[in-house]
Design a protein around this motif. Structure first.
Motif, PDB file in Angstrom:
ATOM      1  N   ARG A 177      -6.249   9.284  42.170  1.00  0.00           N
ATOM      2  CA  ARG A 177      -5.251  10.113  42.862  1.00  0.00           C
ATOM      3  C   ARG A 177      -4.604   9.350  44.003  1.00  0.00           C
ATOM      4  NH1 ARG A 177      -9.861  13.782  42.610  1.00  0.00           N
ATOM      5  NH2 ARG A 177      -9.631  15.120  40.756  1.00  0.00           N
ATOM      6  N   ASP A 188      -0.649   8.319  44.373  1.00  0.00           N
ATOM      7  CA  ASP A 188       0.134   8.637  45.572  1.00  0.00           C
ATOM      8  C   ASP A 188       0.862   7.400  46.080  1.00  0.00           C
ATOM      9  OD1 ASP A 188      -0.685  11.277  45.587  1.00  0.00           O
ATOM     10  OD2 ASP A 188      -2.025  11.083  47.305  1.00  0.00           O
ATOM     11  N   SER A 228       1.373  11.343  54.833  1.00  0.00           N
ATOM     12  CA  SER A 228       0.410  12.432  54.826  1.00  0.00           C
ATOM     13  C   SER A 228       0.695  13.411  55.952  1.00  0.00           C
ATOM     14  CB  SER A 228      -1.015  11.889  54.978  1.00  0.00           C
ATOM     15  OG  SER A 228      -1.950  12.952  55.130  1.00  0.00           O
ATOM     16  N   ARG A 282      -2.947   9.414  51.774  1.00  0.00           N
ATOM     17  CA  ARG A 282      -2.397  10.203  50.682  1.00  0.00           C
ATOM     18  C   ARG A 282      -0.912  10.413  50.955  1.00  0.00           C
ATOM     19  NH1 ARG A 282      -4.844  16.218  52.162  1.00  0.00           N
ATOM     20  NH2 ARG A 282      -3.014  16.943  53.329  1.00  0.00           N
ATOM     21  N   ALA A 283      -0.219  10.905  49.929  1.00  0.00           N
ATOM     22  CA  ALA A 283       1.167  11.345  50.083  1.00  0.00           C
ATOM     23  C   ALA A 283       1.209  12.792  49.647  1.00  0.00           C
ATOM     24  CB  ALA A 283       2.100  10.504  49.224  1.00  0.00           C
ATOM     25  N   ASP A 284       1.784  13.661  50.461  1.00  0.00           N
ATOM     26  CA  ASP A 284       1.809  15.071  50.085  1.00  0.00           C
ATOM     27  C   ASP A 284       3.188  15.667  50.340  1.00  0.00           C
ATOM     28  OD1 ASP A 284       1.875  16.312  52.850  1.00  0.00           O
ATOM     29  OD2 ASP A 284      -0.089  15.358  52.994  1.00  0.00           O
ATOM     30  N   ALA A 285       3.399  16.828  49.725  1.00  0.00           N
ATOM     31  CA  ALA A 285       4.716  17.453  49.732  1.00  0.00           C
ATOM     32  C   ALA A 285       5.206  17.736  51.140  1.00  0.00           C
ATOM     33  CB  ALA A 285       4.684  18.745  48.916  1.00  0.00           C
ATOM     34  N   GLY A 321       9.243  15.534  47.693  1.00  0.00           N
ATOM     35  CA  GLY A 321       8.349  16.529  48.276  1.00  0.00           C
ATOM     36  C   GLY A 321       8.629  17.923  47.749  1.00  0.00           C
ATOM     37  N   LEU A 377       7.432  18.211  44.140  1.00  0.00           N
ATOM     38  CA  LEU A 377       5.979  18.345  44.063  1.00  0.00           C
ATOM     39  C   LEU A 377       5.561  19.789  44.336  1.00  0.00           C
ATOM     40  CD1 LEU A 377       4.868  15.160  46.068  1.00  0.00           C
ATOM     41  CD2 LEU A 377       4.980  15.397  43.588  1.00  0.00           C
ATOM     42  N   PHE A 417       1.398  18.891  39.837  1.00  0.00           N
ATOM     43  CA  PHE A 417       1.051  18.140  41.047  1.00  0.00           C
ATOM     44  C   PHE A 417       0.042  18.842  41.947  1.00  0.00           C
ATOM     45  CE2 PHE A 417       5.529  17.000  39.951  1.00  0.00           C
ATOM     46  CZ  PHE A 417       5.267  15.707  39.511  1.00  0.00           C
ATOM     47  N   ARG A 419       0.702  16.906  45.564  1.00  0.00           N
ATOM     48  CA  ARG A 419       0.798  15.452  45.808  1.00  0.00           C
ATOM     49  C   ARG A 419       1.018  14.740  44.479  1.00  0.00           C
ATOM     50  NH1 ARG A 419      -5.500  13.684  47.019  1.00  0.00           N
ATOM     51  NH2 ARG A 419      -4.566  11.604  46.848  1.00  0.00           N
TER      52      ARG A 419
END
Length: 413
Positions: A99, A103, A150, A158-161, A198, A201, A208, A214
């Motif tokens: 995961r 990302d 993040s 991490r990369a998140d919406a 974003g 996602l 996602f 993410r």
């Protein structure tokens, strides 16, 4: 026509089979002498194959060629940055590792469009100064390490919406060292692309996840589709095209359907709404190639790699022009920028996809490898992308711009 019928006509363009088939239609059009833009010299493909095989043997004497992917650029300057980051993670499980890798790969690939000749990234830790794809890769990796993608300071890697939706140009400029003296082509376009990522996602929890949404959620969506641990590469691309086609700003829209990286060309004639449409999905395919290793790191075998196509970008396409396989009918000024949507550029990109299919077997023969040992993912790495950059530097020193300049917004090339 019903909405499902309309959707089916246009959804058919979201496949590598459509990219390949329609690019070969354009190739046949040019072969027939119908193009005002280009002619072909297919005999020159032998010289191209010689050059690519030579470059491949120089860079990989043992022919231990990795995939063409973003992970190669993270090692720019001979520094194993990803390995160093991975070592600091400790005893992370392989699912969480996959995961995290997804990302990182997604945000880095979406930031990997032409940086321009002026921009450079100076890496304090190594003292290296890097430009182009390598500089963009290292800058995105360092931004990822710093938690720049993040929304949770307690979980920076991490990369998140939420973080992507909130990202602004000032933040990206700071991480990428952009200034008046160090301009990055398409800065605002890159930010807008990540903002749209974003939103995409967040809109697709089925692909996602939702806690948080993410890119790495794609792992959980696709693992159930892997039969006996084998996942066809096209499944990855299909999921990306399904979930991310809405993010492309310059993408074509037909009947309210966002098509993404698709151009128009008169060689393609069909009796439905996809008439004259030629799909490419360059960044989505580049991203698919870059997600092979995250899925493999989780123990899956990614299969049927050659269902994907070569990447229709200016290094592969430039190689074919510079070595005479694609012949402009009139001199092309490399300083005169051509619109991505122009018929000339669409044709050049389609010819690149189709001719790379023809080139592959020639290079395999010279290297003594078959398609299973040397899929397109390794031809590109070995390979045509590096060869395209080298011949460009020889023909147009010192920077080596492509023979045909693209008016890019930082989101396609």
């Amino acid at each position: 026509m019903t909405v499902p019928e309309l959707a089916a006509e246009l959804a058919a363009l979201r496949s590598p089979a459509a990219v390949r088939a329609r690019s070969h239609q354009v190739l046949d059009h040019v072969r027939a002498g119908k193009s005002p833009h280009f002619a072909l010299d297919e005999a020159a493909l032998d010289a191209v194959a010689d050059y690519v095989a030579q470059v491949t043997r120089q860079d990989y004497p043992a022919l231990d060629i990795p995939y063409h992917s973003r992970w190669r650029h993270f090692d720019a300057g001979g520094v194993a940055r990803w390995d160093a980051l991975k070592a600091r993670l400790g005893a992370v499980g392989r699912d969480d590792l996959a995961r995290l890798m997804i990302d990182l790969a997604v945000v880095s690939v979406l930031l990997d469009a032409g940086a321009g000749d002026a921009w450079r990234y100076h890496e304090e830790a190594t003292g290296l100064t890097l430009g182009r794809s390598e500089g963009l890769a290292v800058a995105s990796l360092r931004m990822f390490e710093a938690g720049g993608f993040s929304s949770d300071p307690a979980q920076p890697l991490r990369a998140d919406a939420a973080a992507l939706i909130a990202l602004d140009a000032g933040t990206l400029a700071r991480h990428f060292q952009v200034s008046d003296a160090n301009p990055l082509v398409g800065l605002s376009g890159r930010v807008a692309l990540l903002n749209r990522l974003g939103a995409a996602l967040a809109a697709r929890p089925d692909l996602f996840g939702s806690a948080p949404a993410r890119p790495g959620g794609l792992y959980d969506a696709l693992v159930p589709q892997a039969r006996i641990g084998r996942l066809p590469a096209e499944r990855i691309l299909s999921a990306l095209l399904d979930g991310m086609s809405v993010i492309w700003p310059s993408g074509l829209e037909v009947a309210g359907v966002s098509l993404g990286d698709v151009g128009r060309h008169p060689a393609v004639r069909v009796a439905d709404l996809s008439d004259q449409l030629v799909p490419f999905h360059k960044l989505s395919q580049w991203l698919t190639y870059s997600l092979l290793e995250p899925f493999e790191a989780a123990g899956l075998a990614v299969t049927d790699l050659d269902a994907l196509t070569a990447l229709p970008e200016y290094r592969n396409g430039g190689l074919l022009v510079d070595l005479g396989a694609i012949v402009p009918r009139a001199p092309v000024d490399p300083a005169q920028k051509q619109a991505v949507s122009s018929e000339l550029v669409v044709e050049w990109r389609a010819l690149t996809v189709a001719l790379m299919d023809l080139l592959a077997d020639r290079v395999r023969a010279r290297l003594g490898l078959d398609a299973s040992q040397f899929p397109l993912a390794k031809l590109l790495q070995g390979g045509t992308w590096t060869a395209g950059r080298r011949i460009a530097a020889e023909r147009r020193p010192p920077a080596g711009p492509p023979p045909i300049a693209i008016d890019a917004d930082g989101t396609v090339f």
